[in-house]
Write a protein that holds these residues in place. Sequence first.
Motif, PDB file in Angstrom:
ATOM      1  N   MET A   1     -26.220 -15.397   8.577  1.00  0.00           N
ATOM      2  CA  MET A   1     -25.557 -14.167   9.008  1.00  0.00           C
ATOM      3  C   MET A   1     -26.402 -12.944   8.673  1.00  0.00           C
ATOM      4  O   MET A   1     -26.420 -11.957   9.416  1.00  0.00           O
ATOM      5  N   LEU A   2     -27.096 -12.956   7.535  1.00  0.00           N
ATOM      6  CA  LEU A   2     -28.001 -11.857   7.207  1.00  0.00           C
ATOM      7  C   LEU A   2     -29.107 -11.726   8.250  1.00  0.00           C
ATOM      8  O   LEU A   2     -29.445 -10.619   8.678  1.00  0.00           O
ATOM      9  N   LEU A   3     -29.672 -12.850   8.654  1.00  0.00           N
ATOM     10  CA  LEU A   3     -30.744 -12.809   9.649  1.00  0.00           C
ATOM     11  C   LEU A   3     -30.215 -12.387  11.020  1.00  0.00           C
ATOM     12  O   LEU A   3     -30.924 -11.732  11.788  1.00  0.00           O
ATOM     13  N   GLU A   4     -28.975 -12.734  11.335  1.00  0.00           N
ATOM     14  CA  GLU A   4     -28.373 -12.316  12.596  1.00  0.00           C
ATOM     15  C   GLU A   4     -28.186 -10.804  12.639  1.00  0.00           C
ATOM     16  O   GLU A   4     -28.438 -10.156  13.646  1.00  0.00           O
ATOM     17  N   THR A   5     -27.705 -10.243  11.542  1.00  0.00           N
ATOM     18  CA  THR A   5     -27.344  -8.826  11.529  1.00  0.00           C
ATOM     19  C   THR A   5     -28.511  -7.910  11.220  1.00  0.00           C
ATOM     20  O   THR A   5     -28.536  -6.761  11.668  1.00  0.00           O
ATOM     21  N   GLN A   6     -29.494  -8.389  10.430  1.00  0.00           N
ATOM     22  CA  GLN A   6     -30.574  -7.511   9.994  1.00  0.00           C
ATOM     23  C   GLN A   6     -31.938  -7.878  10.574  1.00  0.00           C
ATOM     24  O   GLN A   6     -32.904  -7.142  10.386  1.00  0.00           O
ATOM     25  N   GLY A   7     -32.028  -9.009  11.237  1.00  0.00           N
ATOM     26  CA  GLY A   7     -33.313  -9.407  11.787  1.00  0.00           C
ATOM     27  C   GLY A   7     -34.192 -10.056  10.730  1.00  0.00           C
ATOM     28  O   GLY A   7     -33.712 -10.631   9.753  1.00  0.00           O
ATOM     29  N   ARG A   8     -35.521  -9.959  10.895  1.00  0.00           N
ATOM     30  CA  ARG A   8     -36.459 -10.605   9.988  1.00  0.00           C
ATOM     31  C   ARG A   8     -36.320 -10.030   8.573  1.00  0.00           C
ATOM     32  O   ARG A   8     -36.226  -8.827   8.372  1.00  0.00           O
ATOM     33  N   MET A   9     -36.322 -10.942   7.568  1.00  0.00           N
ATOM     34  CA  MET A   9     -36.248 -10.538   6.165  1.00  0.00           C
ATOM     35  C   MET A   9     -37.225 -11.382   5.360  1.00  0.00           C
ATOM     36  O   MET A   9     -37.417 -12.567   5.648  1.00  0.00           O
ATOM     37  N   SER A  10     -37.789 -10.791   4.332  1.00  0.00           N
ATOM     38  CA  SER A  10     -38.706 -11.524   3.468  1.00  0.00           C
ATOM     39  C   SER A  10     -37.931 -12.473   2.577  1.00  0.00           C
ATOM     40  O   SER A  10     -36.718 -12.326   2.363  1.00  0.00           O
ATOM     41  N   ALA A  11     -38.655 -13.458   2.028  1.00  0.00           N
ATOM     42  CA  ALA A  11     -38.009 -14.416   1.120  1.00  0.00           C
ATOM     43  C   ALA A  11     -37.445 -13.703  -0.098  1.00  0.00           C
ATOM     44  O   ALA A  11     -36.348 -14.027  -0.567  1.00  0.00           O
ATOM     45  N   GLN A  12     -38.171 -12.720  -0.602  1.00  0.00           N
ATOM     46  CA  GLN A  12     -37.719 -11.998  -1.779  1.00  0.00           C
ATOM     47  C   GLN A  12     -36.436 -11.212  -1.483  1.00  0.00           C
ATOM     48  O   GLN A  12     -35.492 -11.213  -2.265  1.00  0.00           O
ATOM     49  N   ALA A  13     -36.402 -10.554  -0.318  1.00  0.00           N
ATOM     50  CA  ALA A  13     -35.216  -9.772   0.052  1.00  0.00           C
ATOM     51  C   ALA A  13     -34.007 -10.676   0.250  1.00  0.00           C
ATOM     52  O   ALA A  13     -32.890 -10.351  -0.170  1.00  0.00           O
ATOM     53  N   LEU A  14     -34.215 -11.822   0.899  1.00  0.00           N
ATOM     54  CA  LEU A  14     -33.100 -12.760   1.082  1.00  0.00           C
ATOM     55  C   LEU A  14     -32.606 -13.294  -0.259  1.00  0.00           C
ATOM     56  O   LEU A  14     -31.397 -13.393  -0.491  1.00  0.00           O
ATOM     57  N   ALA A  15     -33.528 -13.641  -1.133  1.00  0.00           N
ATOM     58  CA  ALA A  15     -33.139 -14.173  -2.437  1.00  0.00           C
ATOM     59  C   ALA A  15     -32.338 -13.141  -3.227  1.00  0.00           C
ATOM     60  O   ALA A  15     -31.332 -13.474  -3.874  1.00  0.00           O
ATOM     61  N   GLU A  16     -32.753 -11.880  -3.169  1.00  0.00           N
ATOM     62  CA  GLU A  16     -32.027 -10.835  -3.890  1.00  0.00           C
ATOM     63  C   GLU A  16     -30.647 -10.609  -3.279  1.00  0.00           C
ATOM     64  O   GLU A  16     -29.659 -10.422  -4.003  1.00  0.00           O
ATOM     65  N   ALA A  17     -30.553 -10.621  -1.953  1.00  0.00           N
ATOM     66  CA  ALA A  17     -29.262 -10.413  -1.297  1.00  0.00           C
ATOM     67  C   ALA A  17     -28.284 -11.533  -1.611  1.00  0.00           C
ATOM     68  O   ALA A  17     -27.074 -11.309  -1.749  1.00  0.00           O
ATOM     69  N   LEU A  18     -28.791 -12.755  -1.737  1.00  0.00           N
ATOM     70  CA  LEU A  18     -27.936 -13.916  -1.994  1.00  0.00           C
ATOM     71  C   LEU A  18     -27.806 -14.236  -3.483  1.00  0.00           C
ATOM     72  O   LEU A  18     -27.091 -15.165  -3.852  1.00  0.00           O
ATOM     73  N   GLU A  19     -28.540 -13.458  -4.315  1.00  0.00           N
ATOM     74  CA  GLU A  19     -28.494 -13.636  -5.769  1.00  0.00           C
ATOM     75  C   GLU A  19     -28.892 -15.051  -6.180  1.00  0.00           C
ATOM     76  O   GLU A  19     -28.208 -15.718  -6.977  1.00  0.00           O
ATOM     77  N   VAL A  20     -30.010 -15.520  -5.609  1.00  0.00           N
ATOM     78  CA  VAL A  20     -30.571 -16.822  -5.977  1.00  0.00           C
ATOM     79  C   VAL A  20     -32.075 -16.633  -6.208  1.00  0.00           C
ATOM     80  O   VAL A  20     -32.639 -15.581  -5.909  1.00  0.00           O
TER      81      VAL A  20
END
Length: 316
Positions: A1-20
């Motif tokens: 859902m993050l990739l759907e709404t925000q488009g391309r994201m780095s691994a670091q940004a995704l990890a921080e958003a998902l708290e993993v």
Amino acid sequence: MLLETQGRMSAQALAEALEVSVRTLYRDVDQLSAAGVPIYAERGRNGGFALLPGWKTTLTGLTPSEAQAVFLSGLPGPAQDLGLGGDVEGARLKLLSSLPASWREDAQRVSTRLHLDPVDWYRESDPTPHLPTVAAAVWSGHQIAMRYESWADTVERTVSPLGLVLKAGVWYLVAGPAGTTEGGPRTYRVSNIRAATALATPVRRPARFDLASYWAQSIQRFEAGIYTGEAALLATPAGLKGLRALSSAVARAVAAAPPPRRKDGRVAVTIPMESVEHACGQLMRLSPQVEVLRPVALRRALMERVVATARLYGMP
């Protein structure tokens, strides 16, 4: 859902958003890819993870509690008043069909076990034949030309609608002036609108206007302006209960009153009042459970009304 709404994201940004951790993120990406979700990686400074263009998940992303909350917001009544009853029901059915089967019963339970009736006791809703027109202008952001009946006069006015508020079964329109030199937003009772026409002129919304904040401040201004004095009382427990039902301002005064210290169990409380005449009518209903100590004018007005009532019924 993050990739759907925000488009391309780095691994670091995704990890921080998902708290993993990043390591956990890579493992999750592998599992999603194995499950058929078309996630791909791009290397480089502007790289990251992305979904194949045009791909959409069929999942709503809602938890069971969130699904129930959405169905709560679709309760009938206000939506019907706004002319959105059919749209709300259509959206409810679409959402219901997208939920997992095990969640559907829980989501539907809200509408079958909770009913919203915003109108106070012994009252009927105000007739609001122009509410759909006003609501459509609010949604589209266009000015309204209206004929409005206030307590003093009936006027023709063009306004810039900013929002609608439903309070105690009564609809209010919050609108700014059509020009730029006529002051700030004002509140209009929708049932007092005698005619309304949506115009093609777009509304210029104030940059930092917040409807909820405006409404809270307007209530405070209204209460501050309407209460012109105070009344000191002695009240029994039954009298205190009656006082709390008069208004929220009086209820706050009762809650702040000190505990009873009198032998007869009555409590000394000071409440705000609009006027001697208005307070006399309110407190007469609570007699003899409430006694007025001051102001003297209010005490005298109550005594005069008691005497006049006694004479009306032939008492000496």
